[in-house]
Design a protein around this motif. Structure first.
Motif, short mmCIF file in Angstrom:
data_model
loop_
_atom_site.label_atom_id
_atom_site.label_comp_id
_atom_site.label_asym_id
_atom_site.label_seq_id
_atom_site.Cartn_x
_atom_site.Cartn_y
_atom_site.Cartn_z
N THR A 7 22.91 79.43 122.48
CA THR A 7 23.35 80.46 123.32
C THR A 7 24.47 79.82 124.21
O THR A 7 25.62 80.55 124.65
N GLN A 8 24.40 78.83 124.82
CA GLN A 8 25.33 78.02 125.85
C GLN A 8 26.75 77.85 125.08
O GLN A 8 27.62 78.08 125.40
N ALA A 9 26.49 77.36 123.67
CA ALA A 9 27.69 77.27 123.03
C ALA A 9 28.47 78.60 122.79
O ALA A 9 29.76 78.75 123.14
N LYS A 13 32.36 79.61 124.36
CA LYS A 13 33.31 80.28 123.12
C LYS A 13 33.92 81.40 123.81
O LYS A 13 34.88 81.61 123.61
N THR A 14 32.90 82.27 124.28
CA THR A 14 33.22 83.52 124.79
C THR A 14 34.31 83.49 126.03
O THR A 14 35.25 83.91 126.03
N GLU A 15 33.55 82.56 126.91
CA GLU A 15 34.28 82.33 128.13
C GLU A 15 36.04 81.82 128.16
O GLU A 15 36.72 82.10 128.34
N ALA A 16 36.05 80.78 126.94
CA ALA A 16 37.00 80.26 126.68
C ALA A 16 38.02 81.35 126.20
O ALA A 16 39.34 81.18 126.45
#
Length: 209
Positions: A7-9, A13-16
């Motif tokens: 979930t954190q990954a 990835k989405t934020e980036a």
């Protein structure tokens, strides 16, 4: 270091992805001309999802700017290994700065526009984060000068010169492309720029080894 959960990954990835899309939109249209709808279209996701991560254009713009500073701090601080030579340290520094211009040209343009306008959003973040790292690196240069490893120079202006020379390949890439007669800069161009700037700076400092 604890391995991030799935979930954190996925969140990272989405934020980036959102930040990279926002870099391009802000670089092309400026803050006033940009919209969350345009960023969503560029990112290929819904506006609602962007608002979940960044609740407003102001927050997204600030995140883009702070991300550029964080990249500087991650990639560009001097290696304080006493066994490392000034030449190798400066060469690595210039190389990583050129790589940032190559990989984040839009983010660099957004950052440059913010600075040109007096850093109204970024000023505090610069003072609290970039300034301490800058002062640390200045002390390393002063230590090399005192030990006779490099020619005496003003360390602050040395950094300003390196920043200007490397960021031009992002902020003024269009000008360079036109003068070189190229539709875009390629890896060979960045390699040549890196080699030229390293040789130029190291020669000026008498730090070839």
């Amino acid at each position: 270091m604890t391995k991030p959960t799935k979930t954190q990954a996925n969140r990272a990835k989405t934020e980036a992805g959102i930040l990279r899309a926002a870099e391009e939109v802000f670089a092309q249209k400026g803050f006033a001309g940009s919209s969350m709808d345009a960023v969503a279209q560029q990112a290929g996701i819904s506006k609602q999802l962007i608002l979940y991560y960044f609740p407003g254009k102001d927050k997204l713009y600030q995140a883009v700017l702070e991300n550029m500073i964080d990249l500087w701090l991650e990639k560009m601080q001097f290696n304080d290994d006493p066994e490392a030579s000034p030449a190798s340290t400066i060469r690595q520094y210039i190389q990583q700065k050129i790589e940032l211009s190559r990989d984040y040209p839009n983010g660099s343009k957004v950052f440059a526009h913010e600075i040109i306008n007096g850093a109204p959003v970024l000023k505090t973040y610069l003072i609290e984060n970039l300034k301490p790292a800058f002062e640390r690196d200045v002390k390393i240069i002063e230590r090399w000068i005192a030990a006779g490893h490099i020619r005496p120079v003003d360390p602050k202006h040395l950094f300003f010169t390196i920043w200007a020379a490397t960021q031009t390949y992002a902020d003024f890439s269009t000008q360079i492309q036109l003068l070189l007669g190229k539709p875009s800069l390629v890896q060979d161009d960045f390699n040549e720029a890196t080699e030229f700037l390293c040789n130029f700076v190291l020669s000026a400092l008498d730090a070839q080894h």
